[in-house]
Each structure stands twice: as structure tokens, then as C-alpha cells.
Motif scaffolding. Structure first.
Motif, PDB file in Angstrom:
ATOM      1  N   ARG A 151      -3.305   0.044  -4.804  1.00 36.81           N
ATOM      2  CA  ARG A 151      -1.902   0.000  -4.383  1.00 36.81           C
ATOM      3  C   ARG A 151      -1.106   1.141  -5.010  1.00 36.81           C
ATOM      4  O   ARG A 151      -0.257   1.751  -4.352  1.00 36.81           O
ATOM      5  CB  ARG A 151      -1.298  -1.353  -4.763  1.00 36.81           C
ATOM      6  CG  ARG A 151      -1.681  -2.481  -3.811  1.00 36.81           C
ATOM      7  CD  ARG A 151      -1.230  -3.831  -4.315  1.00 36.81           C
ATOM      8  NE  ARG A 151      -1.353  -4.852  -3.263  1.00 36.81           N
ATOM      9  CZ  ARG A 151      -1.449  -6.151  -3.500  1.00 36.81           C
ATOM     10  NH1 ARG A 151      -1.449  -6.618  -4.758  1.00 36.81           N
ATOM     11  NH2 ARG A 151      -1.548  -6.998  -2.483  1.00 36.81           N
ATOM     12  N   GLU A 162       0.741   4.118  -3.005  1.00 39.38           N
ATOM     13  CA  GLU A 162       2.181   4.359  -3.211  1.00 39.38           C
ATOM     14  C   GLU A 162       2.440   5.839  -3.453  1.00 39.38           C
ATOM     15  O   GLU A 162       3.426   6.402  -2.968  1.00 39.38           O
ATOM     16  CB  GLU A 162       2.676   3.532  -4.398  1.00 39.38           C
ATOM     17  CG  GLU A 162       4.173   3.595  -4.629  1.00 39.38           C
ATOM     18  CD  GLU A 162       4.978   2.923  -3.522  1.00 39.38           C
ATOM     19  OE1 GLU A 162       6.136   3.344  -3.301  1.00 39.38           O
ATOM     20  OE2 GLU A 162       4.456   1.993  -2.872  1.00 39.38           O
ATOM     21  N   PRO A 183       0.844   7.997   0.418  1.00 37.31           N
ATOM     22  CA  PRO A 183       0.740   7.122   1.595  1.00 37.31           C
ATOM     23  C   PRO A 183       0.202   7.831   2.837  1.00 37.31           C
ATOM     24  O   PRO A 183      -0.340   7.174   3.729  1.00 37.31           O
ATOM     25  CB  PRO A 183       2.182   6.660   1.812  1.00 37.31           C
ATOM     26  CG  PRO A 183       3.031   7.720   1.174  1.00 37.31           C
ATOM     27  CD  PRO A 183       2.250   8.186  -0.009  1.00 37.31           C
TER      28      PRO A 183
END
Length: 473
Positions: free
Chosen positions: A214, A218, A221
Motif C-alpha cells: 500500500r 501510494e 500510483p
């Protein structure tokens, strides 16, 4: 990149000093650069290194610091060192464009100039051409093994032969068909697309793999490619990557894909493809790495692997493989002071071909390659000509009655200056990929390939025989 004039073997300088003392240094000479055996037990090589070789020749000069060092060796007379102060290359070079598929025995570079100029540049030209041609050939074998539906990127900087080697690898691999590099400096200098993702240490720096994925998504992207084998590829890595892919899509982005770096890459890539497809991500890419070479890539494809991109590092940068490690290019005097010269030896495979020569590619009617022919300079081959195997003159053949001819070489340097527009890396890559497909059937096999024929003309055969007879005891 500027190369030092001292990028040479000492014997080039001692010979040059001797020629100077004997007042031979200004007499005209012609040298050929060629190789005797295709690397990797293959049938061809992909020519590379011409642009940096010509840049070296164009910029060649001895600095004051160079001359001070040579003086400190105590080997050279002041008069000779003064001669070197104004030394430069003012000769001519004939060569094929980069990306040309080339073969043993035939001249790659023909270098003409004074004996001093043409002899001195031997070591540097061999260093540049040998290594870059070897890397481009390895890259061509890799891209051929990967097939038309997959691409190869170069990951070899950390295993390359030093910083300069890493830069040369990135450049030459692009000529051989590789479409990107992890080497950021190579990308800057050569305009090659830079590619990469994260290491296992990124995942291990977080408490959980999903947290690491994740965080990476972030940060990036639009170019999120996740390494999924830190813990368990199918039970952990892929499910977590799909979770992140869904979250990216909710924010208006698409995951680029995943990288597999261990295990059974054929099986894991099939499963990763299935999991992505079932989750609704058919465009996500599967990247494979981990000690790949052309044989492993061929095996992955043969076993139904679903790899889109192969990242090849060590075995590309170090040119690992049977018959690899180095291209046995040599640089031989073929004419001096207007007279043909040749090396004679009891091993005819190591005897050289004398005098100025031309190289012709004999074509089938459909444009495919039939064989290469080396002739005496100015000699025009014709259909029906008798030609000879340079290593075994008993083996002869007649050129097809409908043969067509083209010359893969041209003059690229005149009076010490580059005189043509050199190919871009993209043009060289396209040329290499096109010519590989025009080779005779079986030439691209990784094991026991068809050996492409290189012949010599009857006139050149007779010249060689006459010189051999002259030197017989």
C-alpha cells in the motif's frame, strides 16, 4: 565519453616508437578487425560499439599529463614523445551500421591510415567493439528466446564489469533488442527507458506485506509494480497485490503488475496470470527475474509460462554462457605500403585474408540471407560465381543463378572525422531484429544451430594461395 589515449597496451607504444625510429610510421597501412568464432556456440554476432569507437578515434590525443607519465617510464626517447604531442587519427574506417548481424572471418572494421595511426588504435578498438558486440549478441539471443509477445529489460549494473562496463552493457543490450534498463546513468547517457520496482528489503522494512504494498502504491500510483515473493508468492504476495490493485482502481489508477523473483517461474507466472484475470486485471503485467538466461527463458515459454517481461541481470551483463565471456576479435595487418600482407600458419583457420577487401551479403529473391561473400577490393560478384570456404578450400559452391547482392559496410570515417549519420539505438535494434529473421532456418537455435556460410571469392582465394606459397620454407 572521452577515452584516454593511454587506454592501450604498452606494446602498441613500443611498436609505435620502433616504427618511428625506423622511419616507417608514415607509410600507409590497412588493418582488419574481425572475429574467428561466433560467441555462445551460436551462429552469428550482433555488431555494436561503432559509435563509441569512432568517437574515440575522433578525439584521440595525448595530453601533457599523458606525456609526463610516459616520460617517467624511462622507455621512450624525447623525440618520440614530442611526436606524440601532435599525434591524432587522420585515417579512414569502413564498417557496417550497428545492429548488423555479422559472422566469423569477415572484416567488421577496416582501418586505413599511416602505420602509426592504424596500429596504435588496435587495443582500444578491440576493447570497445569486442565487449559491446558480445553484449549485443547475448541480448539478441535473450530477446529471440523471449519471443515476439514478451520483452526483455536489463538489470545487470550491480554485476557488470565496473561502472564503465555497466554503461556499455546498457547501450549494447539496447542494440540487441532489450527495451529498457535499470541503470539510471545508462538511461541518462544513452536515452534508454529506465525500468524498475522495489527490492525485498522494502517489504521487510514494514510490519506486514500488505502495508508495504500500500505504501509503494501510494508513492507510485501510475507505475506500481510489486515484488510478490518475499514470503509466499501465491498465498500472500499475489492476494495482497490484488487487494492493492483494487484500491488503486477505486482511486482511478491501474496496477502495472507484479514481479516474480524465485521459484518455478513457469508455474508461478501461469498462476499469477490466472489470479489477475479472475480478479479483473487482464492487463496487469507479469515480470520474471532471478538468474535468467536464454535457455531458462526458452524453458519457461516451453512449459507454458505467462511472462510478459523478463528482467535479465547477471548473465547478460557478464555474458555468461558456453563460448561467452569474451568475443575473440582480432586486429590484423592486411596491407602495408601498398602491398598485401597476411599471417600464415599451420592452422589455416587462424591464417588471415590479405589485402583490402569487400564484404557482400548474398540474398535470396525474397530478401533472406543466403551467405556472406568476401571479395578483393573493387571486385563485383555475379550469380554463378565459384566461391570457397576460407577454412577449407576443398569445399566450394556456386552462387545461385538468381542471387542478389548488397554490401553491409560503408565508409564511416574519412580524414579522422565521422562522415555519415550514425544509427540511433532504436534504429540499430530494429535492424538487428529484422536481420535475425532473415537468417536461414535453424540459425537461431540455441543448441546446434545452423552455421551461416561465409565464403571467399576465387580471386581472393588465389591471392591468398600465392602469398602462402611465397612464405613456404
Amino acid at each position: 565519453m572521452r577515452y584516454s589515449a593511454l587506454m592501450t597496451d604498452l606494446y602498441e607504444l613500443t611498436m609505435l616508437a620502433g616504427y618511428f625510429d625506423e622511419e616507417m610510421h608514415d607509410k600507409p597501412a590497412v588493418f582488419d578487425l574481425f572475429f574467428r568464432k561466433a560467441p555462445f556456440q551460436g551462429s552469428y554476432a550482433a555488431f555494436a560499439g561503432l559509435a563509441p569507437a569512432l568517437e574515440y578515434l575522433e578525439q584521440l590525443q595525448f595530453t601533457g599529463e599523458d606525456l609526463d607519465y610516459l616520460s617517467s617510464l624511462g622507455l621512450f626517447k624525447p623525440r618520440f614523445l614530442e611526436f606524440l604531442r601532435d599525434f591524432s587519427f587522420r585515417g579512414s574506417v569502413t564498417a557496417p551500421p550497428e545492429g548488423t548481424v555479422v559472422f566469423p572471418t569477415e572484416p567488421l572494421l577496416t582501418v586505413e591510415g599511416s602505420l602509426a595511426e592504424a596500429q596504435f588504435v588496435e587495443t582500444a578498438l578491440l576493447n570497445i567493439i569486442n565487449f559491446q558486440t558480445l553484449v549485443a549478441t547475448k541480448a539478441a539471443r535473450l530477446t529471440t528466446a523471449a519471443g515476439p509477445d514478451s520483452t526483455v529489460i536489463e538489470f545487470g549494473l550491480r554485476r557488470a564489469q565496473g561502472p564503465d562496463g555497466g554503461l556499455s552493457v546498457a547501450r549494447a543490450a539496447a542494440i540487441g533488442g532489450v527495451f529498457g534498463t535499470s541503470n539510471v546513468w545508462g538511461g541518462q547517457v544513452h536515452g534508454i527507458p529506465v525500468k524498475g520496482t522495489h527490492a525485498h528489503s522494502w517489504v521487510m522494512a514494514f510490519e506486514e506485506e500488505l502495508q508495504a504494498f500500500r505504501a509503494y502504491a501510494e508513492c507510485f500510483p501510475e507505475s506500481c509494480l510489486l515484488l510478490v515473493d518475499t514470503y509466499d508468492t501465491l498465498e500472500s504476495g499475489m492476494p495482497n497485490a490484488i487487494t492493492v490493485a483494487r484500491e488503486l482502481r477505486e482511486r482511478g489508477h491501474e496496477i502495472l503488475g507484479v514481479r516474480l523473483d524465485s521459484g518455478d517461474l513457469a508455474y508461478l507466472s501461469r498462476e499469477a496470470r490466472r489470479m489477475f484475470d479472475e480478479a479483473g486485471f487482464p492487463d496487469a503485467k507479469i515480470v520474471a527475474s532471478n538468474e535468467l538466461d536464454e535457455h531458462v527463458i526458452h524453458s519457461i515459454r516451453d512449459e507454458g509460462g505467462r511472462v510478459d517481461i523478463y528482467g535479465v541481470g547477471t548473465k547478460l551483463a557478464t555474458c555468461h554462457g558456453e563460448g561467452g565471456g569474451a568475443l575473440g576479435g582480432v586486429y590484423k595487418l592486411v596491407q602495408f605500403d601498398g602491398k598485401p600482407r597476411m599471417k600464415t600458419t599451420s592452422d589455416i583457420s587462424k591464417a588471415t585474408l590479405p589485402d583490402r577487401k569487400s564484404v557482400w551479403r548474398v540474398l535470396e529473391k525474397n530478401g533472406d540471407f543466403h551467405l556472406d561473400l568476401i571479395t578483393s577490393d573493387g571486385e563485383e560478384p555475379k550469380p554463378g560465381d565459384r566461391v570457397y570456404d576460407p577454412a577449407n578450400p576443398v569445399r566450394q559452391k556456386t552462387l545461385p543463378h538468381d542471387a542478389e547482392f548488397e554490401s553491409p559496410r560503408r565508409q564511416v570515417m574519412q580524414d579522422g572525422n565521422i562522415c555519415v549519420e550514425l544509427s540511433t539505438l532504436e534504429q540499430a535494434r530494429d535492424r538487428c531484429m529484422d536481420q535475425l529473421q532473415r537468417l536461414p532456418a535453424g540459425s537461431l537455435r540455441l543448441t546446434n544451430p545452423h552455421i551461416y556460410k561465409v565464403s571467399i571469392s576465387q580471386k581472393l582465394h588465389q591471392l591468398r594461395d600465392s602469398l602462402v606459397a611465397r612464405h613456404e620454407p
